[in-house]
Write an enzyme that holds these catalytic residues in place. Structure first.
Site, PDB file in Angstrom:
ATOM      1  N   ASP A  42       0.818  -1.212   0.000  1.00 17.43           N
ATOM      2  CA  ASP A  42       0.000   0.000   0.000  1.00 17.43           C
ATOM      3  C   ASP A  42       0.851   1.261   0.000  1.00 17.43           C
ATOM      4  O   ASP A  42       0.546   2.245  -0.661  1.00 17.43           O
ATOM      5  CB  ASP A  42      -0.929   0.007   1.234  1.00 17.43           C
ATOM      6  CG  ASP A  42      -2.078  -0.986   1.050  1.00 17.43           C
ATOM      7  OD1 ASP A  42      -2.284  -1.421  -0.109  1.00 17.43           O
ATOM      8  OD2 ASP A  42      -2.731  -1.316   2.048  1.00 17.43           O
ATOM      9  N   CYS A  43       1.942   1.210   0.779  1.00 16.34           N
ATOM     10  CA  CYS A  43       2.787   2.407   0.849  1.00 16.34           C
ATOM     11  C   CYS A  43       3.781   2.486  -0.301  1.00 16.34           C
ATOM     12  O   CYS A  43       4.251   3.556  -0.659  1.00 16.34           O
ATOM     13  CB  CYS A  43       3.493   2.484   2.198  1.00 16.34           C
ATOM     14  SG  CYS A  43       4.186   0.923   2.746  1.00 16.34           S
TER      15      CYS A  43
END
Lengths: 130, 502
Positions: free
Chosen positions: B129-130
């Site tokens: 996600d990051c």
């Protein structure tokens, strides 16, 4: 002076070098040779003054001849003067000067190729012939 | 008399310091005596330039947009370790290129960067996600990196054993080409110029001490890996900024038949504070003794052929068994000297601030070998115990019958006492049939030089013999040269758990 003598398929079986020695009286030193039943190549060393007569006779007998000059080429920008080449050369081509700089005495080289293969810096190569 | 580091720094600042290289020191001490040399000399500089495999660098590439957590990283197709933070990686000098094998490796990537060449970065990620991005390819110059910090786990070996080869075939090793029958000796190291050799008690060399590393001002981190000063084989971990390095003192190299390595220039300035430092920096090549190790023996404890000093090694010839054997250095004494001379200028100019260790390096420990809990396979585990052999005076025809009956291609030949004297293969027999000459007996056609193995030999060593000699079977012999088994290429299948292969 060193000559590279190449024997063709046809001439391979004849004792050409012996013949040239007999005909010209020049003492030929065979430094390296790879000759099989059909063809081959020999590196010979002869006195400088006899070059033309030996070359001519070899050609007449069907061999092709090239003069070898400055066979080993050192890339000074790659060489770090380690000396790995010194002890593996059968001809003592390499040495150090008093400042530990590598000195190449190419006249003695018989083109065995060992130094080219092992130079850690890949600074040695075979030059073209004259 | 003793001097303080502050006094020496003050003299450097005032331009009054006497800085010499370790090469000059023996003569100075001889002329002035130890006390005189202590008064006269303030700093001794050392230097070495040679192959140091245990070298590498940390890179920080900066973040891409969208960002990627680089899990696997290649620089010019050489894999760097990406198991650290998102855009950090460590490249090791000996890592080989996936496309160019031993002709290009981690050392070449480092040299290319330092020489100002562009290097291609390729990286893969599983995506998070990051860090959503999964792949990236880009060209980078050294100046494009946030950091390129060389950290070499093991550099500057105090001294290194010389190498020779007693076997009858040429060996390609990390000590260079070793000619058969001890035809040459190779060695490495700068002898009297070596940093640790000038401070074997690690009084001046320790964590935080300034160093010259590949042309950059760097620092000693502490003891190096495999540090073994008790036996005279101390090592150092060192670091410096790659952006300040010069290709004159950092060179990629390939040891033929071994692989890629990095030639590193390393030097350390030693402040002369007391007589003990004077004494240790007066070390001469004659005083530094190493073994000539026989690399023909493929085990960890290779035997020593003789003791030799760096003075003898550097002379170009070493006497062994009454013969003069030529020596080759693998490191460059000329460049080692340049390191010491450059470092001398740096100290005089105040480019390096001298310091004493913030943490001392242990001068008494020794490295130990690997603890092995699982023994690798040995020849006895997989060899054929059923041996069909033949006497040397038997007829060729009966050898052919035995080969057929035994369904084997190799027949060890024994003499009347049962000792191995040769080997015949189906090839030898076919040859004898096609070219019928005078040969009638096995002894006429057998190969007399037999490559053998023993029960206790590790399979890897036996496999190396098969490869090296381009053969497919080895008779297994006992101490009395009696054949007790055969190891063939077929037996190696057992290693893969497939007994059904038989």
């Amino acid at each position: 002076m060193k000559l590279i003598v190449t024997f063709s398929r046809k001439t391979g079986k004849k004792p050409i070098i012996a013949q040239v020695v007999r005909d010209t009286g020049v003492l030929i030193n065979v430094e390296r040779a790879q000759i099989d039943s059909s063809e081959g190549e020999a590196l010979i060393d002869i006195p400088d003054g006899s070059c033309n007569v030996v070359k001519q006779r070899l050609s007449e007998l069907g061999a092709s001849v090239r003069v070898l000059e400055d066979v080993i080429s050192l890339d000074e920008s790659r060489c770090v003067d380690c000396g790995a080449c010194i002890s593996i050369c059968p001809q003592e081509v390499f040495s150090f000067d008093e400042d530990w700089k590598l000195v190449v005495n190419g006249d003695r080289c018989v083109l065995c190729g060992r130094c080219i293969e092992i130079c850690p810096q890949r600074a040695l190569s075979q030059k073209g012939e004259a | 008399m003793e001097k303080t580091i502050d006094l020496i720094r003050e003299r450097i600042r005032d331009g009054n310091a006497r800085v010499v290289t370790a090469e000059e020191m023996p003569l100075i001490v001889e002329e002035l005596g130890e006390e005189g040399a202590l008064r006269e000399v303030d700093v001794v500089t050392t230097g070495t330039f040679g192959a140091m495999c245990s070298s590498g660098a940390f890179f920080n590439f900066g973040h891409a947009d969208p960002p990627i957590k680089m899990e696997r990283v290649w620089l010019n197709d050489v894999e760097a370790y990406g198991g650290i933070a998102a855009v950090d990686a460590y490249i090791g000098a000996t890592q080989k290129s996936t496309t160019r094998e031993a002709r290009y490796g981690g050392a070449h990537v480092m040299e290319d960067f330092v020489a100002g060449k562009a290097v291609e970065l390729r990286a893969l990620s599983t995506g998070t996600d990051c860090y959503p991005r999964r792949t990236i390819t880009t060209e980078l110059l050294l100046e494009n990196l946030n950091q390129a910090i060389m950290v070499n786990p093991r550099n500057g070996y105090q001294r290194y054993n010389a190498a020779a080869n007693s076997t009858d075939r040429t060996l390609s090793t990390y000590m260079g080409m070793l000619l058969p029958n001890c035809g040459n000796i190779t060695y490495s190291g700068s002898g009297l110029l070596n940093p640790i050799m000038n401070d074997p008690a690690f009084r001046m060399i320790g964590s935080g001490v300034p160093a010259f590393l590949c042309g950059a001002p760097g620092m000693v981190v502490g003891e190096g890996t495999q540090h073994s000063p008790a036996g005279g084989f101390g090592t150092l971990m060192v670091t410096a900024d790659m952006k300040e390095m010069s290709p004159d003192f950092l060179r990629a190299a390939t040891m033929t038949g071994y692989g890629v390595t990095l030639y590193v220039g390393l030097g350390i300035p030693l402040p002369v504070l007391d007589v003990e430092t004077v004494r240790s920096t007066a070390v001469r090549d004659e005083d530094i003794i190493v073994d000539v190790i026989d690399y023909g023996i493929p085990s960890r404890s290779r035997p020593s052929l003789r003791k030799v000093s760096y003075a003898e090694l550097k002379s170009g010839y070493v006497e062994m068994n009454g013969e003069e054997i030529r020596t080759s250095s693998l490191s460059s004494y000329r460049r080692a000297r340049e390191v010491a001379i450059t470092l001398k200028a740096w100290v005089e100019e105040g480019r390096l601030d001298l310091a004493l260790p913030t943490r001392r390096i242990d001068a008494t420990r020794s490295a130990h070998p690997l603890r092995e809990t699982v023994q690798g396979p040995r020849v006895l585990d997989i060899m054929d115990r059923k041996v069909i052999s033949i006497g040397q005076d038997e007829e060729i025809r009966s050898a052919a019958q035995k080969l057929l009956k035994g369904e084997t291609n190799h027949l060890p030949v024994i003499d009347s006492s049962g000792k191995l004297v040769g080997i015949v293969t189906t090839y030898d027999i076919s040859k004898a049939v096609v070219n019928p000459g005078k040969a009638t007996r096995v002894r006429d056609i057998m190969k007399k030089k037999v490559i053998t193995t023993t029960m206790e030999e590790p399979v890897d060593i036996a496999v190396r013999k098969l490869e090296k000699h381009n053969i497919s079977a080895l008779p297994v012999v006992d101490r009395d040269e009696r054949v007790i088994g055969m190891l063939t290429a077929m037996n190696l299948g057992k290693l893969f758990g497939g007994r059904w292969l038989k």
